[in-house]
Structure formats: structure tokens, C-alpha cells
Write an enzyme that holds these catalytic residues in place. Structure first.
Site: not given
Length: 238
Positions: A212-214
Site C-alpha cells: 500500500s506504498r507505506l
């Protein structure tokens, strides 16, 4: 007028939809010990952490794991980047070798700051270094130069790196002249225009992809003057 993203050619894949999820279980990802990039697992200093990740990149069989993107800038701020090979590192910084008359060499001497990027994409990792750049002592350049293959030594004499050439023939002729100047039974001397540059880090960021691009980003940052060896660790938002 509102514009949509375009690939520029109908046969080109849809760039806006190209992405991957960074997941330890994704197919074809090299099998390495996958620890979370959290503060309690981080080494106490950046050289140890870099050495740990570099060893894992080598063990995973990444092609040229010591390849790094070096970015410099001219005095007027215009940036330039290229890929070179890391040839040494310790607590003082990261060393590579080049022609001092090349674009990167000229920019490094005129505007002594640089950034390095190690793009270990198959492992979902990057290391980003920012700091001052300066020539290494000549004896360090001498030692490395004489470890290079003889052809590469001659090439350092033949190539006026970054200069405009009229064609390939000009480079081949320059190499032939270098062969004549330094016969096979003689040592090729270190050119005055060739040697090492060391990037002395002010920050070293370790980046690890997450879903989630975290992504995880932990950065060592020098808080004192160079040589003071006072560093703090900061977590950066992805």
C-alpha cells in the site's frame, strides 16, 4: 483544459497502471532474511547496516550489486546522473574512481556535494546517500589503478571522458596510441587526471518497500561536524 496521462505511443503499456506491491512473498523475489525495517532491528551505525544489506544483495545474486547512481550538480545547480561502481566504503564514506575531467569529476570539484542511490529493486530495497564529495589521497588511487585489468588502465589514458568524439574510430585510435606508449612489458602509470572520489555522508537512508506504498524509511543523519561521528536515526514518511 484537463489532460490525462499519456504514454505517447499506442503500443506502449499503460504507465499509469504499472505498479507492484512490495511483499516478501511476491514471486521471483530473492530469498533473503526479511526483517522489518524498524528501529529495533536497525544496526547501531550506518556502515554496519549498509554492510548487512550489501552482503544480502550479493548473496541474492543481484547483478552488479555495487552499481550505484551518482548525482552531481554544476555550480549553477544543473544536475546530472550516471551509474558507476562502488569500489570501497568505510565510516569515512563511499569511494568510486573516475576521470577528473569527466562531467561528474568537474562538477564534484566545482560543487562538492553529491548523492548516491543503490537501486536493489529485486529485493524491494534502496539506499540513498547525500553528502560532501572530495578526491581521495593519490596513494589510494595508485593502489586501485594497478589492480585494474591492463585494458582498463590503457582506457583511462585513451578516453577523454565526456568529451565529444567525431566517431568510434577516434576512440580506437587513441587506445592504439596508448598501447604504443605503454608496451606490454612496462607498467601503465596512473594518469594525473584520473583517481578516486569519496562521498562523505551527511545522511544515509535505508528504504524498504511495503504494501500500500507505506514503505519503511530510516535515515541516519549526522548532527555534528564531519568527523564528529554524532548520528541520529529518523523515520521518514513514505
Amino acid at each position: 483544459m484537463e489532460h490525462t496521462l499519456s504514454t505517447g505511443h499506442p503500443a506502449t503499456p499503460d504507465l499509469a497502471r504499472m505498479r507492484r506491491e512490495y511483499d516478501a512473498a511476491e514471486p521471483h523475489r530473492p530469498a533473503v532474511r526479511e526483517e522489518p525495517l524498524v528501529e529495533e532491528y536497525l544496526a547501531g551505525d550506518w556502515p554496519t547496516q549498509f554492510g548487512r544489506w550489501f552482503a544480502e544483495a550479493v548473496a541474492a545474486g543481484l547483478p552488479e550489486p555495487n552499481a550505484m547512481i551518482v548525482s552531481t550538480a554544476a555550480p549553477d545547480g544543473r544536475p546530472s546522473s550516471r551509474t558507476v561502481l562502488l569500489k570501497g566504503y568505510d565510516e569515512r564514506g563511499f569511494v568510486f574512481f573516475t576521470n577528473y575531467g569527466s562531467r561528474k569529476g568537474r562538477e564534484a570539484l566545482a560543487n562538492p556535494y553529491a548523492s548516491l542511490l543503490f537501486p536493489w529493486f529485486p529485493m524491494g530495497r534502496q539506499v540513498v546517500v547525500c553528502g560532501r564529495i572530495a578526491p581521495v589521497d593519490r596513494h589510494v588511487s595508485e593502489e586501485y589503478f594497478h589492480q585494474r585489468p591492463r585494458g582498463a588502465q590503457l582506457g583511462a589514458w585513451a578516453s577523454e571522458q565526456s568529451a565529444v568524439l567525431p566517431g568510434r574510430q577516434a576512440l580506437d585510435e587513441a587506445y592504439a596510441r596508448a598501447e604504443q606508449s605503454f608496451p606490454a612489458d612496462t607498467e601503465v602509470p596512473l594518469p594525473d587526471h584520473w583517481g578516486g572520489l569519496r562521498v562523505e555522508p551527511e545522511t544515509v537512508e535505508f528504504w524498504q518497500g511495503r504494501r500500500s506504498r507505506l514503505h519503511d524509511r530510516l535515515r541516519f543523519r549526522r548532527t555534528g561536524e564531519p568527523g564528529a561521528d554524532r548520528w541520529i536515526v529518523e523515520r521518514l514518511a513514505p
